[in-house]
Design an enzyme around this catalytic site. Structure first.
Site, PDB file in Angstrom:
ATOM      1  N   GLY A 103     -16.906   6.893   4.440  1.00  0.00           N
ATOM      2  CA  GLY A 103     -16.521   8.262   4.120  1.00  0.00           C
ATOM      3  C   GLY A 103     -16.719   8.524   2.638  1.00  0.00           C
ATOM      4  O   GLY A 103     -17.666   7.999   2.041  1.00  0.00           O
ATOM      5  N   CYS A 127      -5.042   2.262  -7.928  1.00  0.00           N
ATOM      6  CA  CYS A 127      -5.231   0.806  -7.985  1.00  0.00           C
ATOM      7  C   CYS A 127      -6.693   0.368  -7.880  1.00  0.00           C
ATOM      8  O   CYS A 127      -7.249  -0.142  -8.843  1.00  0.00           O
ATOM      9  CB  CYS A 127      -4.401   0.142  -6.908  1.00  0.00           C
ATOM     10  SG  CYS A 127      -2.659   0.570  -7.032  1.00  0.00           S
ATOM     11  N   ARG A 153       0.851  -1.194   0.000  1.00  0.00           N
ATOM     12  CA  ARG A 153       0.000   0.000   0.000  1.00  0.00           C
ATOM     13  C   ARG A 153       0.881   1.237   0.000  1.00  0.00           C
ATOM     14  O   ARG A 153       1.926   1.252   0.666  1.00  0.00           O
ATOM     15  CB  ARG A 153      -0.865   0.048   1.270  1.00  0.00           C
ATOM     16  CG  ARG A 153      -1.918  -1.027   1.362  1.00  0.00           C
ATOM     17  CD  ARG A 153      -2.341  -1.219   2.798  1.00  0.00           C
ATOM     18  NE  ARG A 153      -1.224  -1.711   3.608  1.00  0.00           N
ATOM     19  CZ  ARG A 153      -1.264  -1.899   4.918  1.00  0.00           C
ATOM     20  NH1 ARG A 153      -2.348  -1.606   5.601  1.00  0.00           N
ATOM     21  NH2 ARG A 153      -0.216  -2.353   5.581  1.00  0.00           N
TER      22      ARG A 153
HETATM   23  C1  UGA Z   1      -4.282  -0.924  -2.609  1.00  0.00           C
HETATM   24  C2  UGA Z   1      -4.310  -2.237  -1.826  1.00  0.00           C
HETATM   25  O1  UGA Z   1      -4.700  -1.986  -0.478  1.00  0.00           O
HETATM   26  C3  UGA Z   1      -2.927  -2.885  -1.836  1.00  0.00           C
HETATM   27  O2  UGA Z   1      -2.960  -4.134  -1.168  1.00  0.00           O
HETATM   28  C4  UGA Z   1      -2.493  -3.086  -3.287  1.00  0.00           C
HETATM   29  O3  UGA Z   1      -1.185  -3.642  -3.367  1.00  0.00           O
HETATM   30  C5  UGA Z   1      -2.493  -1.747  -4.003  1.00  0.00           C
HETATM   31  O4  UGA Z   1      -3.820  -1.166  -3.927  1.00  0.00           O
HETATM   32  C6  UGA Z   1      -2.111  -1.996  -5.431  1.00  0.00           C
HETATM   33  O5  UGA Z   1      -2.907  -2.588  -6.162  1.00  0.00           O
HETATM   34  O6  UGA Z   1      -0.979  -1.693  -5.815  1.00  0.00           O
HETATM   35  P1  UGA Z   1      -3.467   1.568  -2.071  1.00  0.00           P
HETATM   36  O7  UGA Z   1      -3.976   1.925  -3.421  1.00  0.00           O
HETATM   37  O8  UGA Z   1      -2.124   2.061  -1.654  1.00  0.00           O
HETATM   38  O9  UGA Z   1      -3.419  -0.040  -1.913  1.00  0.00           O
HETATM   39  O10 UGA Z   1      -4.536   2.106  -1.036  1.00  0.00           O
HETATM   40  P2  UGA Z   1      -5.494   1.501   0.086  1.00  0.00           P
HETATM   41  O11 UGA Z   1      -4.830   1.562   1.405  1.00  0.00           O
HETATM   42  O12 UGA Z   1      -6.040   0.190  -0.333  1.00  0.00           O
HETATM   43  O13 UGA Z   1      -6.658   2.584   0.078  1.00  0.00           O
HETATM   44  C7  UGA Z   1      -7.442   2.761  -1.107  1.00  0.00           C
HETATM   45  C8  UGA Z   1      -8.512   3.787  -0.891  1.00  0.00           C
HETATM   46  O14 UGA Z   1      -9.519   3.275  -0.023  1.00  0.00           O
HETATM   47  C9  UGA Z   1      -8.057   5.099  -0.260  1.00  0.00           C
HETATM   48  O15 UGA Z   1      -8.659   6.167  -0.966  1.00  0.00           O
HETATM   49  C10 UGA Z   1      -8.559   5.029   1.159  1.00  0.00           C
HETATM   50  O16 UGA Z   1      -8.826   6.305   1.714  1.00  0.00           O
HETATM   51  C11 UGA Z   1      -9.861   4.242   0.957  1.00  0.00           C
HETATM   52  N1  UGA Z   1     -10.321   3.535   2.182  1.00  0.00           N
HETATM   53  C12 UGA Z   1      -9.543   2.573   2.747  1.00  0.00           C
HETATM   54  C13 UGA Z   1     -11.563   3.836   2.709  1.00  0.00           C
HETATM   55  O17 UGA Z   1     -12.295   4.698   2.185  1.00  0.00           O
HETATM   56  N2  UGA Z   1     -11.999   3.149   3.814  1.00  0.00           N
HETATM   57  C14 UGA Z   1     -11.246   2.194   4.405  1.00  0.00           C
HETATM   58  O18 UGA Z   1     -11.706   1.597   5.405  1.00  0.00           O
HETATM   59  C15 UGA Z   1      -9.988   1.899   3.863  1.00  0.00           C
END
Ligand code: UGA
Length: 461
Positions: free
Chosen positions: A274, A281, A172
Site C-alpha cells: 500500500g 518509529c 505497537r
Molecule cells: C512499530 C513496531 O511494530 C513495534 O514493534 C515497535 O515497538 C514500535 O514501532 C516502536 O518502535 O515503538 P508502530 O509504530 O506502532 O510499531 O506501528 P506498526 O504496526 O509497526 O506499523 C508501522 C507502519 O507500517 C504503519 O504505517 C502501517 O500502516 C504500516 N504497515 C504495517 C504496512 O504498510 N504494511 C504492513 O503489512 C504492516
C-alpha cells in the site's frame, strides 16, 4: 536504606513475591502504556513527565492520546492507588527500585540520527534521587552504544557506579497494552546480577505465563530494537517493491502475499502492500540506524535501508501519479482523503503516509478534504491549511476522487452504493488494499488498488 531494599534482604524477596516501586520517566505512548501495565501487575508506579497538562489529565484518569483499552486500564489503576503522577521527582523517587526511562528519541536536526537530548535531561533530573541500589532501565529506542555513554556521563557526576540496564519495548500503537502485558518476548540487556534480578522480578507475572525472557549484554539489547524495526520496515518495502513490478506486469500483490505468506519461513504478517509505513518509529528508526552504522564505520552494511526508505516514499507518491493518469490536471479537483492516522486505532499522525498523500494532492492544486475517525484534532493542529470533515459522508460529498489512506474499519464497512450518490465522480484509489473491490465495482465505482490488477477480478452479480 529504603523500604524496598530492606525487603530485598527478606524472605519475600528471595521467594520473588515482592512488588517493586518504579518511576517511569516520560509519559508518551511508550511511557504511559508501560506505567499503566506495571501498575496493573501490582507494582507501585510513579509516572513523571514535565508536561503539566499531560500530568493533570493522567491524574484524572484521562489519556492525552487515543489508545484502545488503555483508557479504562488507567482508570482502574488510578482508582486502585497503584499509580501516581508528577511533573518532577520528589523524595519518594529516592526509594524506587527501578527508574525506567521512556522519553522520546526523535529524529535530530541533521534529519537522520536520533536526538538523545531528552534522555540526558531525564538523567539530570534523576541524579539527586539516585543511590547505589537503584537500577536505571532504559526503554527508549537508542543508537547502539548509548547506555555506555550514559554510564560515563553519570559516573562523572556521581560518587558511585550506577546500575544501568536496557529493556527495549516492542509495543505497537493500537494494541499497546496487550503487547506490553502479553509480549512475544522480553529482552533485557544487563551487565550486573542485581539489575537482572530486579528485572526478572518486575516481569515475573508475565514470564510465569511462558513468555520467553532473553537476557543479553547491553549493546545487543540496544541493537535488538533497531534490528527488529528495520526488519519490519524492510518486509513492508519488499512487498511494496513487488507491488511496483506487479502493477507493470498485471499481477496481483495481495494474492502473491497470501501465496508466499503460507511459507512459514516467510510468514504472512507485515506483507500488506500500500502507501507504506509511517509513524513515530519505523521511519525514524531506520534513518537513525543508518546514521549510527555510519558513525561506527559500517554504513555499507545497512545501506540497503536507503532503498527501503526510497521504496516507501515512492509508494506514497504513486497515489498522486494514478490520480493524474486518471483525471489529468488536479487543480480544483475535490479529493477526499479517508484516513489521516499512520495506521488504524490510533490518533497519531507522525510521519503518516496518509498525511503525506494529502499534502501531495494539496501541492498539486487539488481541493483536499480529510476525514479520520480519531485523528482530526491532530490534523487541524498540525495542518490548519487542510480542510477536515467530521464524517465520511461530508468528506466525500461532491468528490472527484476518493482515496483510502488508512485502513479504518469504518471505510471497509462503508456502503459504496450510498457513497456513490454523494460524489461527483465514482473513482476510488485504495491505498491500503482494504476495500472489497467487487462490492465497489458492483456499485459502479472505478476502483484502483495499489499493486493490483482489479480488472481481472470478476465482478460478482
Ligand atoms: C512499530 C513496531 O511494530 C513495534 O514493534 C515497535 O515497538 C514500535 O514501532 C516502536 O518502535 O515503538 P508502530 O509504530 O506502532 O510499531 O506501528 P506498526 O504496526 O509497526 O506499523 C508501522 C507502519 O507500517 C504503519 O504505517 C502501517 O500502516 C504500516 N504497515 C504495517 C504496512 O504498510 N504494511 C504492513 O503489512 C504492516
Amino acid at each position: 536504606m529504603t523500604p524496598c531494599r530492606v525487603l530485598s534482604q527478606c524472605s519475600l524477596f528471595k521467594l520473588n513475591l515482592v512488588k517493586l516501586k518504579l518511576t517511569i520517566i516520560g509519559l508518551g505512548y511508550l511511557g504511559a502504556t508501560t506505567a499503566v501495565a506495571f501498575a496493573k501487575l501490582g507494582h507501585e508506579v510513579i509516572g513523571i513527565d514535565p508536561d503539566t497538562s499531560k500530568i493533570e489529565l493522567l491524574k484524572q484518569g484521562k489519556l492525552p492520546f487515543y489508545e484502545p483499552g488503555l483508557d479504562s486500564a488507567l482508570v482502574e489503576v488510578v482508582e486502585a492507588g497503584n499509580i501516581s503522577f508528577s511533573t518532577e521527582h520528589t523524595s519518594t523517587s529516592s526509594s524506587a527500585d527501578i527508574h525506567m526511562i521512556c522519553v522520546g528519541t526523535p529524529q535530530g536536526p541533521d534529519g537522520s540520527s536520533a536526538d538523545t537530548k531528552y534522555l540526558y535531561s531525564a538523567l539530570d533530573s534523576l541524579i539527586p534521587f539516585l543511590d547505589e541500589d537503584a537500577v536505571i532501565v532504559g526503554k527508549s529506542t537508542v543508537p547502539v552504544g548509548t547506555a555506555a555513554q550514559i554510564r560515563n556521563y553519570l559516573e562523572a557526576k556521581l560518587s558511585f557506579t550506577p546500575h544501568i540496564a536496557w529493556n527495549p519495548e516492542f509495543l505497537r500503537e493500537g494494541t499497546a497494552l496487550k503487547d506490553t502485558l502479553e509480549p512475544d518476548r522480553i529482552v533485557i540487556g544487563v551487565d550486573d546480577s542485581w539489575s537482572e534480578k530486579l528485572l526478572r522480578l518486575l516481569y515475573k507475572d508475565i514470564t510465569d505465563t511462558g513468555v520467553p525472557f532473553i537476557s543479553c549484554d547491553i549493546p545487543t539489547s540496544e541493537l535488538v530494537k533497531v534490528a527488529a524495526n528495520s526488519f519490519l520496515a524492510t518486509k513492508i518495502s519488499f512487498i511494496n517493491a513487488i507491488a511496483e513490478v506487479a502493477e507493470v506486469a498485471g499481477a496481483d500483490t495481495v494474492k502473491l502475499a497470501e501465496a508466499i505468506g503460507y511459507d512459514e519461513r516467510i510468514g504472512n504478517k507485515f506483507l500488506r502492500n500500500g502507501i507504506g509505513f509511517g509513524g513515530g518509529c519505523l521511519p525514524k528508526d531506520i534513518r537513525a540506524f543508518m546514521a549510527r552504522a555510519n558513525e561506527l564505520g559500517v554504513g555499507h552494511s545497512v545501506a540497503f535501508l536507503n532503498e527501503v526508505e526510497a521504496i516507501n516514499l515512492r509508494r506514497r507518491a504513486r497515489v498522486l501519479e494514478i490520480a493524474q493518469e486518471e483525471l489529468g490536471d488536479l487543480s480544483n479537483r475535490r479529493v477526499a482523503i479517508l484516513g489521516a492516522a499512520f495506521k488504524p486505532e490510533t490518533d497519531d499522525i507522525r510521519d503518516s503516509p496518509a498525511i503525506a498523500v494529502a499534502e501531495q494532492f494539496w501541492m498539486a492544486g487539488a481541493h483536499v478534504v480529510v476525514h479520520d475517525p480519531k485523528a482530526l484534532n491532530n490534523v487541524r493542529r498540525a495542518f490548519p491549511q487542510i480542510e477536515t470533515q467530521p464524517t465520511l459522508e461530508l468528506a466525500v460529498s461532491n468528490a472527484d476522487l476518493v482515496v483510502v489512506a488508512t485502513e479504518w474499519n469504518e471505510y471497509r464497512e462503508a456502503k459504496p452504493a450510498e457513497l456513490a450518490k454523494l460524489v461527483a465522480n465514482r473513482l476510488v484509489i485504495d491505498g491500503r488494499n482494504t476495500l472489497d473491490a467487487s462490492l465497489w465495482q458492483q456499485a459502479s465505482w472505478q476502483i484502483i488498488a495499489l499493486g493490483r490488477n482489479l480488472e481481472r477480478i470478476p465482478v460478482l452479480v
